[in-house]
Design an enzyme around this catalytic site. Sequence first.
Site, PDB file in Angstrom:
ATOM      1  CE  LYS A  98      -3.998   1.571   2.864  1.00  0.00           C
ATOM      2  NZ  LYS A  98      -4.902   1.027   3.230  1.00  0.00           N
ATOM      3  CB  SER A 141      -8.485   3.507   2.937  1.00  0.00           C
ATOM      4  OG  SER A 141      -7.688   3.246   3.815  1.00  0.00           O
ATOM      5  CB  SER A 171      -8.379   0.449   6.081  1.00  0.00           C
ATOM      6  OG  SER A 171      -9.602   1.426   5.754  1.00  0.00           O
TER       7      SER A 171
HETATM    8  N1  GLN Z   1     -13.296   3.605   6.654  1.00  0.00           N
HETATM    9  C1  GLN Z   1     -12.446   3.611   8.380  1.00  0.00           C
HETATM   10  C2  GLN Z   1     -12.381   5.167   7.852  1.00  0.00           C
HETATM   11  O1  GLN Z   1     -12.384   6.277   7.051  1.00  0.00           O
HETATM   12  C3  GLN Z   1     -11.195   3.177   8.274  1.00  0.00           C
HETATM   13  C4  GLN Z   1      -9.921   3.264   7.553  1.00  0.00           C
HETATM   14  C5  GLN Z   1      -9.555   3.200   7.857  1.00  0.00           C
HETATM   15  O2  GLN Z   1      -9.213   1.511   7.854  1.00  0.00           O
HETATM   16  N2  GLN Z   1      -7.356   3.241   7.660  1.00  0.00           N
HETATM   17  O3  GLN Z   1     -11.523   6.030   8.578  1.00  0.00           O
END
Ligand code: GLN
Length: 478
Positions: free
Chosen positions: A80, A156, A180
């Site tokens: 990532k 994400s 994410s």
């Molecule tokens: N969807 C969650 C957020 O927007 C989780 C994001 C993540 O795990 N990095 O914060």
Amino acid sequence: MENIYKLTALEIRDKVVTGQLTAEEVVNAIFKRIEDTDNEIGSFVSLRKEKALEEAKLIDLKVKNGDKLGALAGVPVSIKDNMVSVGDLTTGASKILNNYIGIYDATVVEKLKAADAIIIGKTNMDEFAMGSTTTTSCYEKVTKNPWDLERVPGGSSGGAATSVAAEQCFISLGSDTGGSIRQPASFCGVVGLKPTYGRVSRYGLMAFASSLDQIGPFTKTVKDAALAMNVIAGMDEFDATLEDVKVPNYLESLTGDIKGMKIGVPKEYFIEGIRPEVRDVVERALETFRTLGAEIVEISLPHTKYAVPTYYVLAPAEASSNLARYDGVRYGYRAENLKDINDLYVKSRSEGFGDEVKRRIMIGTYVLSAGFFDAYFKKAQKVRRLIKNDFDVAFENVDIIFTPVTPSTAFRIDEKKSPVELYLEDIFTISANLAGIPGISVPAGLANGLPVGIQLLGKPFREEDILRAGDAFEKGRF
Ligand code: GLN
């Protein structure tokens, strides 16, 4: 050999080590696959083909010389874009870091390299890992769900999930702050594991919410997730939040036997919001566990309904503090035509950050401000403890916990959801981060042609339990 890209990480490693395939062949096959598919899917934001081929040749030399080889010898891995690697562009999908080249390797990258894995490129993501669609990336490319190109891959770590789902690599590392890894894994039909907080070093991971972030693998199979964990888990002098708990051989824990395992099903996860077609797949999965000899027990996690609001106080608070370092002075994007130092900060940050990141910085700054600290931040910290206590109590009676991953399957890219609607999508994944416990998403079937995952949550530092159950389920399902 045809279709090298269809193999698993373990198969690739074994074939490279025994000389049935060269690492160079594998890397060439993977880049061919990426060239054939990535215009459509959009998993990658940068590739390191030349370097990967060089590294492959060195591994082939080791094979030839009979040198000792690492656990991931010749396995192409993607990362990532929020984990630094030396000499490679690393942007966090943010304009504010659009020219940043890593000056050191994140610990996970170092461990992958030491295991003779081959890093092939960086994957697309929501800016600074804030989001669940991969559409808040600063890159114009839109990462698409390989199962339906009109749908989001989740986020994400969306590009990480699609890079495995579209067979462009064998392992991909993502980060999970509130879901994410597990949510995009579920949306794309692959395995995604978020380890216990303190199991995998965060050194070299761009901090979003430091008390919640963990790095973990996306893979095609549970077995490959165990293999990846064997490489990335464990102590690191550069991350003081790690705990010195022995790292087991996760592959050895996959006995296929879960007879008598006690699986808790929290009633709060099955009440509202969950779509009927998702519920069907999830309930069938539970039947499979029963058939495999597990004992299913209803449990209660009474504070579940506070998880989303608690997270959306704490995560932005930590983010607002972590993102203060991007000021246009030391590195990254700097605005032009500046009057003074204040102008430099304001303009660089206004131009460099996207809307979602700015929204979180504002929420975070607000809940940390002197007048509201007790009402929001401190309160949320207390509720976090109650959520953690719920799990402690539940785990006195059960070995693992079974839940859905998300209330729905992947939604359409053009379906404009409001920020709050998107935050609510995280309802089943966020608690694990607040409690610091491990969670895995395992593919469980299709609903209207789209993948649905199930989530298994484990006791702290007991990844082996959820891996064992996930592996047994994966085999038992067919
Ligand atoms: N969807 C969650 C957020 O927007 C989780 C994001 C993540 O795990 N990095 O914060």
